[in-house]
Design an enzyme around this catalytic site. Structure first.
Site, mmCIF file in Angstrom:
data_model
loop_
_atom_site.group_PDB
_atom_site.id
_atom_site.type_symbol
_atom_site.label_atom_id
_atom_site.label_comp_id
_atom_site.label_asym_id
_atom_site.label_seq_id
_atom_site.Cartn_x
_atom_site.Cartn_y
_atom_site.Cartn_z
ATOM 1 N N HIS A 1 3.987 7.697 1.237
ATOM 2 C CA HIS A 1 3.758 6.641 2.221
ATOM 3 C C HIS A 1 4.781 5.545 1.966
ATOM 4 O O HIS A 1 4.735 4.843 0.955
ATOM 5 C CB HIS A 1 2.341 6.081 2.082
ATOM 6 C CG HIS A 1 2.045 4.932 3.007
ATOM 7 N ND1 HIS A 1 1.046 4.004 2.752
ATOM 8 C CD2 HIS A 1 2.597 4.564 4.185
ATOM 9 C CE1 HIS A 1 1.014 3.124 3.740
ATOM 10 N NE2 HIS A 1 1.951 3.440 4.612
ATOM 11 N N HIS B 1 3.751 5.897 11.710
ATOM 12 C CA HIS B 1 2.605 5.201 12.324
ATOM 13 C C HIS B 1 2.901 3.741 12.670
ATOM 14 O O HIS B 1 1.984 3.024 13.080
ATOM 15 C CB HIS B 1 1.353 5.300 11.431
ATOM 16 C CG HIS B 1 1.548 4.852 10.015
ATOM 17 N ND1 HIS B 1 1.419 5.715 8.940
ATOM 18 C CD2 HIS B 1 1.845 3.647 9.474
ATOM 19 C CE1 HIS B 1 1.638 5.056 7.818
ATOM 20 N NE2 HIS B 1 1.887 3.787 8.117
ATOM 21 N N ASN B 2 4.138 3.294 12.512
ATOM 22 C CA ASN B 2 4.552 1.970 13.011
ATOM 23 C C ASN B 2 5.758 2.170 13.922
ATOM 24 O O ASN B 2 6.910 1.994 13.498
ATOM 25 C CB ASN B 2 4.942 1.030 11.853
ATOM 26 C CG ASN B 2 3.738 0.482 11.108
ATOM 27 O OD1 ASN B 2 2.605 0.793 11.418
ATOM 28 N ND2 ASN B 2 3.995 -0.323 10.095
ATOM 29 N N PHE C 1 3.063 4.386 -1.559
ATOM 30 C CA PHE C 1 2.833 5.191 -2.757
ATOM 31 C C PHE C 1 3.527 6.540 -2.641
ATOM 32 O O PHE C 1 3.919 6.983 -1.557
ATOM 33 C CB PHE C 1 1.331 5.419 -2.985
ATOM 34 C CG PHE C 1 0.644 6.147 -1.844
ATOM 35 C CD1 PHE C 1 0.719 7.532 -1.716
ATOM 36 C CD2 PHE C 1 -0.080 5.440 -0.897
ATOM 37 C CE1 PHE C 1 0.084 8.195 -0.667
ATOM 38 C CE2 PHE C 1 -0.713 6.094 0.163
ATOM 39 C CZ PHE C 1 -0.629 7.475 0.270
ATOM 40 N N HIS D 1 -4.242 6.626 10.643
ATOM 41 C CA HIS D 1 -3.264 7.030 9.637
ATOM 42 C C HIS D 1 -3.840 7.008 8.230
ATOM 43 O O HIS D 1 -3.237 7.549 7.302
ATOM 44 C CB HIS D 1 -2.036 6.121 9.687
ATOM 45 C CG HIS D 1 -2.246 4.763 9.077
ATOM 46 N ND1 HIS D 1 -3.212 3.888 9.512
ATOM 47 C CD2 HIS D 1 -1.603 4.134 8.054
ATOM 48 C CE1 HIS D 1 -3.150 2.775 8.798
ATOM 49 N NE2 HIS D 1 -2.190 2.896 7.897
ATOM 50 N N GLY D 2 -4.981 6.368 8.055
ATOM 51 C CA GLY D 2 -5.588 6.275 6.734
ATOM 52 C C GLY D 2 -6.997 5.723 6.851
ATOM 53 O O GLY D 2 -7.546 5.593 7.941
ATOM 54 N N SER D 3 -7.564 5.383 5.701
ATOM 55 C CA SER D 3 -8.935 4.875 5.711
ATOM 56 C C SER D 3 -9.010 3.421 6.162
ATOM 57 O O SER D 3 -10.031 2.974 6.659
ATOM 58 C CB SER D 3 -9.564 5.024 4.317
ATOM 59 O OG SER D 3 -8.711 4.522 3.325
ATOM 60 N N ASN E 1 0.807 -1.220 0.000
ATOM 61 C CA ASN E 1 0.000 0.000 0.000
ATOM 62 C C ASN E 1 0.842 1.274 0.000
ATOM 63 O O ASN E 1 0.321 2.372 0.180
ATOM 64 C CB ASN E 1 -0.941 0.015 1.210
ATOM 65 C CG ASN E 1 -0.197 -0.008 2.534
ATOM 66 O OD1 ASN E 1 1.016 -0.182 2.575
ATOM 67 N ND2 ASN E 1 -0.921 0.146 3.615
#
Length: 395
Positions: free
Chosen positions: A171, A241-242, A142, A293-295, A140
């Protein structure tokens, strides 16, 4: 619900789980079951779960976990993965999408810049996975060219952001570096690592280097894209975010949960939906200073192969968006696995965060060009070099 009994001892009370989502966020039962499993791990005190929550390999993605013990599996192999947002000085009126899309194909090749110099400047070994620096990776990850569609909060002016400002949204993570660190502890983390132990301290040192590598990687990706577009950039926000961080005698793990101690936090949509720029409120301690952090995924990768892209015309449509944008992805399987239908509605995720008092929406961001790197086939020279690098030590 209590922890299972161990050696005849009475079960302890499971950690509290604070859920910051509504029914509109499409939370899978498998994800909530993983939350319960994490809540029963030894030493876990508290969990915050966000509307992008979905099942992961070693635990749920889209949550923050506060614990007395260190659990590397709650971070995963892509240590330091995050999203960085950069503003371009290129006027929207001068952008030609088709031409810009071709220019961004420069990201398909390995970076030929001064990797050793950039790594040393970041305080990292000059040969630390240097062949991979400046690369996006698969899945995911990009690099997306965006435009600010609408400003919805005065906080944008403090960051010199206005409607029609062009942005680069990157990302990516620590690539082989994070994988190497994770593999070094993967056999030993069933019950976590004890605070102050040699194993915990070594992991944390390696973790911090992987986080720094990942941040540098995103910056170089953005620099490569900006040079191709003949533009200069400035950083708006770098949001991992990790990650895990020490909080006194406790560890705060974030897996797919953005660090919300920065003035702004990006929230990524799919390649055919809006992304958002959020301002954390910081008024809910139980959210553990974190945000979505995202959808978040709605359907896993395997199930997407039967849902979209079954014909050539379907796949060609996946290379265009409803906004008139372009998608660059030469990997047929990845194009399908990462189709917009695979993801939740980013506006619903944003609304849930706002309704729970965790954030204010500052701006909506429209995708113009999304670049996704085709996966290296096994057996290629590049793939062999990366595999060789995985076995090297970076301490």
């Amino acid at each position: 619900m209590g922890n299972p009994e161990r050696d005849g001892a009475p079960a302890e009370t499971a950690a509290s789980i604070h859920e910051f989502y509504t029914a509109s966020s499409w939370i899978e039962g498998a994800a909530t079951e993983q939350l319960r499993q994490v809540a029963n791990l030894p030493g876990v005190r508290q969990i915050a779960a966000f509307p992008d929550l979905h099942p992961g390999t070693f635990g749920p993605i889209g949550c923050a976990v506060l614990s007395e013990r260190l659990y590397p599996q709650l971070i995963g192999n892509d240590i330091g993965c995050g999203m960085s947002l950069f503003a371009l000085d290129l006027p929207r009126s001068k952008l030609r999408l088709d031409r810009a899309a071709q220019k961004l194909r420069v990201l398909e090749s390995a970076w030929s810049g001064n990797a050793a110099g950039y790594l040393a400047e970041a305080g990292l070994p000059s040969d630390a996975f240097s062949e991979a620096i400046g690369s996006i990776g698969g899945g995911n990850h990009f690099c997306e060219l965006q435009v600010i569609e609408e400003i919805t909060d005065d906080a944008a002016s403090g960051h010199d952001l206005a409607p029609q400002t062009l942005l680069l949204f990157v990302h990516s993570g620590s690539r082989g570096f994070g994988t190497h660190v994770f593999r070094s502890v993967v056999e030993r983390f069933a019950d976590g690592l004890e605070q102050g132990s040699t194993a915990a301290n070594r992991y944390l040192d390696d973790h911090d280097r992987a986080v720094a590598w990942a941040s540098l990687n995103r910056r170089i990706i953005a620099l490569r894209a900006a040079v191709a577009l003949r533009a200069d950039i400035r950083t708006v926000v770098d949001s991992p975010h990790n990650v895990v961080e020490r909080q006194g005698d406790l560890f705060l793990h974030r897996k797919g949960a953005a660090v919300a101690t920065t003035p702004l936090v990006p929230l990524a949509g799919s390649r055919d939906s809006l992304s958002f720029l959020l301002k954390p409120t910081g008024c809910k301690p139980e959210a553990l200073a974190s945000l979505s952090h995202g959808s978040g995924r709605k359907y896993d990768r395997k199930s997407m192969l039967g849902r979209v892209g079954s014909t050539r015309s379907d796949r060609e449509r996946l290379l265009r968006t409803s906004f008139g944008g372009r998608v660059i992805c030469d990997d047929r399987q990845l194009l399908i696995e990462e189709a917009p239908d695979a993801y939740k509605n980013s506006a619903h995720v944003c609304d849930d965060l706002v309704s729970h008092g965790l954030a204010t929406c500052v701006a909506s961001l429209q995708p113009l060009i999304t670049f996704k790197k085709a996966t290296e086939p096994e057996g290629t020279e590049s793939w062999k070099r990366q595999r060789k690098d995985h076995g090297r030590k970076w301490r």
